[in-house]
Write an enzyme that holds these catalytic residues in place. Structure first.
Site, PDB file in Angstrom:
ATOM      1  N   SER A 106      92.895 -47.107 -75.661  1.00 21.25           N
ATOM      2  CA  SER A 106      93.602 -47.668 -76.813  1.00 21.25           C
ATOM      3  C   SER A 106      95.123 -47.573 -76.734  1.00 21.25           C
ATOM      4  CB  SER A 106      93.115 -47.006 -78.108  1.00 21.25           C
ATOM      5  OG  SER A 106      91.836 -47.494 -78.454  1.00 21.25           O
ATOM      6  N   LYS A 109      96.945 -50.776 -77.348  1.00 17.05           N
ATOM      7  CA  LYS A 109      97.372 -51.289 -78.649  1.00 17.05           C
ATOM      8  C   LYS A 109      98.881 -51.215 -78.844  1.00 17.05           C
ATOM      9  CE  LYS A 109      92.807 -50.421 -80.428  1.00 17.05           C
ATOM     10  NZ  LYS A 109      91.863 -49.355 -80.727  1.00 17.05           N
ATOM     11  N   SER A 163      93.365 -46.915 -85.142  1.00 20.16           N
ATOM     12  CA  SER A 163      92.987 -47.438 -83.827  1.00 20.16           C
ATOM     13  C   SER A 163      91.830 -48.418 -83.923  1.00 20.16           C
ATOM     14  CB  SER A 163      92.631 -46.292 -82.867  1.00 20.16           C
ATOM     15  OG  SER A 163      92.716 -46.724 -81.527  1.00 20.16           O
TER      16      SER A 163
END
Length: 329
Positions: A106, A109, A163
Site C-alpha cells: 500500500s 497509494k 488504506s
C-alpha cells in the site's frame, strides 16, 4: 622620409583608437552558457535561476544517492531495504539496498494520491461504482459501497488514513476514466520525477509481480507528494469521522482509523522526534513497509523508509532505529 613618418603616426593613432574602444567603449557583457537547456527532456529542468547565469538541475533539491550502500555507525537494519533522506540538506544519510526492486504493497497509494491531487478536483462529488468491489477479499477497505456519494477529498482520506483499496479503485475510475487509464498516469508521473525502477499495475498495491518500486524511487514519489499541502494534511490525520449519503438518500456513519502505529499508540518514536505522517503497506510478498515524514529535535525534516520487513513489530522497532539517527545528524 616625411611619408614614412606620417604613415607611422597614422598607425599609432589607429592602434590607440582600437585600445580605447576595447578598454572603455566596448560592452563587456558576455553571453552566459547555461549548465542545462531548459527544453532538454533528458536534463528535465524544472526551475531556473539567473543569478549566476546557470540553471538548476532537476536534482538540485533531491537527495542523490550513491550506487553503493551508505552506512551509519551503530545502525544495523535487518529489513531488505531501508533509507534515511534529509529534506533540509538534500543528503542520503543512510542507504541499504535502496535501488533493489521491492513490492510496495500500500505504499503504492502515495502515487495514487499524488496523481489524484495533480489531475483531480478535491471538491468533485463522486458516485462510487462497482469498481470498489473489484479487489481481493479481506484486503484493507474504507467500507464504501456502490451508490455512495463522496467528494474526492473524502475518498483520499479513506485512501490514506484507512488504506482503503476500495477508495483507490473509485479514485482511479473518477480521475483516470478507468483503472487502466489511471495506472497509465501513475507510470507517467513516476517516469517524470525520475522513478525509473518503478512500474505500477494497479492503484492500491495488491500483489502483482509486475508491480514494483525501490526505496529510492519511493523517496522520489514521497518527496514530490510533499509539495502539496493537501498531501501533508492527509498523511497527518489520525482518524476521520464521516457521514456517507448514497444516491437513495440513506446515510451511515463511519470512522476511519490510521494504520500508522505511531498514530494509534501502538508505537512510540524516539525522544525529540516528531512523526508528522506517512504511509504503511503490508502483504505477504511485500512484507511490512513504511514511509515516514518526521522532524528531529532541531526541526529539520527527514523521510525514512523501510521495505520488506518480516513483521510489523520488527518494522516499528527498526524504524525507531532510523528515527533515532536523525537526531544525531
Amino acid at each position: 622620409m616625411v611619408f614614412r613618418f606620417i604613415s607611422l603616426l597614422l598607425c599609432l593613432v589607429v592602434l590607440a583608437g582600437v585600445l580605447c574602444y576595447e578598454l572603455f567603449l566596448k560592452d563587456h557583457d558576455i553571453d552566459l552558457v547555461y549548465a542545462f537547456d531548459r527544453t532538454n527532456p533528458i536534463t528535465g529542468i524544472e526551475k531556473v535561476t539567473f543569478d549566476l547565469g546557470r540553471a538548476d538541475s532537476v536534482a538540485s533539491e533531491l537527495c542523490v544517492a550513491p550506487s553503493e550502500d551508505v552506512e551509519l555507525d551503530g545502525l544495523s537494519i535487518d529489513a531488505a531495504s531501508a533509507g534515511i533522506f534529509s529534506e533540509a540538506d538534500h543528503e542520503t544519510v543512510y542507504a541499504k539496498s535502496i535501488f533493489e526492486k521491492r513490492y510496495p504493497a500500500s505504499l503504492t497509494k502515495v502515487m495514487t494520491c499524488l496523481v489524484a491531487l495533480k489531475y483531480g478536483n478535491l471538491d468533485d462529488e463522486v458516485t462510487v461504482g462497482e469498481e470498489c468491489e473489484d479487489i481481493e477479499y479481506g484486503s484493507s477497505v474504507a467500507e464504501i459501497m456502490p451508490g455512495d456519494v463522496l467528494t474526492l477529498r473524502e475518498l483520499l482520506l479513506g485512501l490514506m488514513i484507512n488504506s482503503g483499496n476500495d477508495a483507490a479503485m473509485t479514485i482511479a475510475v473518477h480521475v483516470g476514466g478507468s483503472v487502466e487509464g489511471f495506472v497509465e498516469l501513475m507510470n507517467q508521473e513516476a517516469a517524470r520525477i525520475g522513478a525509473t525502477q518503478t512500474h505500477f499495475t494497479n492503484p492500491h498495491g495488491l500483489q502483482d509481480e509486475n508491480h514494483y518500486t525501490t526505496v529510492y524511487d519511493m523517496y522520489l514519489m514521497f518527496h514530490e507528494a510533499l509539495k502539496y499541502s493537501e498531501f501533508q494534511d492527509l498523511i497527518s490525520r489520525h482518524n476521520y469521522y464521516i457521514t456517507i449519503t448514497n444516491t437513495s438518500g440513506v446515510q451511515r456513519d463511519l470512522v476511519w482509523e490510521s494504520t500508522n502505529h505511531y498514530f494509534i499508540n501502538e508505537a512510540t518514536p524516539p525522544k525529540d522526534v516528531e512523526v508528522i505522517g506517512g504511509k504503511t503497506g503490508t502483504t505477504s510478498d511485500a512484507g511490512a513497509c513504511l514511509v515516514l515524514y518526521s522532524k528531529n529535535k532541531y526541526g529539520n525534516p527527514y523521510i525514512t523508509i523501510i521495505m520488506n520487513e518480516p513483521d510489523r513489530d520488527s518494522l516499528y522497532m527498526e524504524m525507531n532505529e532510523l528515527l533515532g539517527k536523525i537526531n544525531e545528524n
